[in-house]
Design an enzyme around this catalytic site. Structure first.
Site, PDB file in Angstrom:
ATOM      1  CG  ASP A  16      -2.262   7.567   2.680  1.00 43.66           C
ATOM      2  OD1 ASP A  16      -1.334   6.749   2.857  1.00 43.66           O
ATOM      3  OD2 ASP A  16      -3.310   7.521   3.341  1.00 43.66           O
ATOM      4  N   GLY A  17      -1.370   6.073  -0.034  1.00 46.16           N
ATOM      5  CA  GLY A  17      -1.846   4.978  -0.858  1.00 46.16           C
ATOM      6  C   GLY A  17      -2.768   4.090  -0.046  1.00 46.16           C
ATOM      7  CD  GLU A  35       1.339   4.632   1.541  1.00 45.05           C
ATOM      8  OE1 GLU A  35       1.625   5.829   1.314  1.00 45.05           O
ATOM      9  OE2 GLU A  35       0.596   4.289   2.476  1.00 45.05           O
ATOM     10  CG  ASP A  50       0.799   7.269   5.636  1.00 44.39           C
ATOM     11  OD1 ASP A  50       1.211   6.765   4.565  1.00 44.39           O
ATOM     12  OD2 ASP A  50      -0.406   7.287   5.936  1.00 44.39           O
ATOM     13  CG  HIS A 104      -4.878   6.284   9.482  1.00 42.98           C
ATOM     14  ND1 HIS A 104      -5.863   6.590   8.569  1.00 42.98           N
ATOM     15  CD2 HIS A 104      -4.099   5.338   8.899  1.00 42.98           C
ATOM     16  CE1 HIS A 104      -5.702   5.847   7.483  1.00 42.98           C
ATOM     17  NE2 HIS A 104      -4.644   5.089   7.650  1.00 42.98           N
ATOM     18  CG  ASP A 134      -6.785   7.354   4.415  1.00 41.17           C
ATOM     19  OD1 ASP A 134      -6.199   6.319   4.035  1.00 41.17           O
ATOM     20  OD2 ASP A 134      -7.857   7.321   5.068  1.00 41.17           O
TER      21      ASP A 134
END
Length: 154
Positions: free
Chosen positions: A7-8, A45, A68, A118, A128
């Site tokens: 995740d970024g 990301e 994501d 999320h 995250d």
């Protein structure tokens, strides 16, 4: 098989940002993260995937990347990356990172799986947390590709 969760995050776009990565293979588990003083969400990301792949000690690994980021997943899975390679990334955003990605991606057997962000996926939620904490840390690095304008505008 190695599972790579990524995740970024970016506080502002551009703004301070960071990435979080989890590598898992059987009982082996490793978390990676880093923050940058000025960058974009898409760069973080992509850098999360790059950092995870670069952390692998052996080549020719089978890796399943969970992300994501539609930007990253679709670029590979929908073939955009092949098109960008043919034009040497001319006019494409984040060309510096995509070139770095291609260099490490080609050394492994990598598949991507998009997951909704999320949405309660434990590893995605942890990534995250890592990315946000990295973006908020006091030791932010310079995203040289972005700040030098090598990113192609984003």
């Amino acid at each position: 098989m190695i599972e790579l969760f990524t995740d970024g995050a970016s506080r502002g776009n551009p703004g301070p940002g960071g990435y979080g990565t989890i590598l898992r293979a059987g009982a082996h588990y490793k978390e990676l993260s880093q923050g940058f003083r000025k960058t974009t969400n898409n760069r973080m990301e992509l850098l999360a995937v790059i950092a995870g792949l670069e952390a692998l000690k052996k080549e020719n690994q089978t890796v399943l990347v969970y992300s994501d980021s539609k930007y990253v997943v679709d670029a590979v899975e929908k073939g955009w990356l092949r098109s960008w390679l043919r034009i040497d990334f001319k006019g494409k955003k984040n060309a510096d990172l995509w070139k770095r990605f291609v260099g490490i991606y080609s050394k492994h057997n990598v598949r991507f799986k998009w997951i909704r962000g999320h949405a309660g996926h434990p590893e995605n939620e942890r990534c995250d947390q890592l990315a946000v904490a990295a973006a908020c840390s006091a030791s932010l690095l310079i995203d040289r590709g972005f700040e030098a304008g090598l990113a192609g505008g984003n």
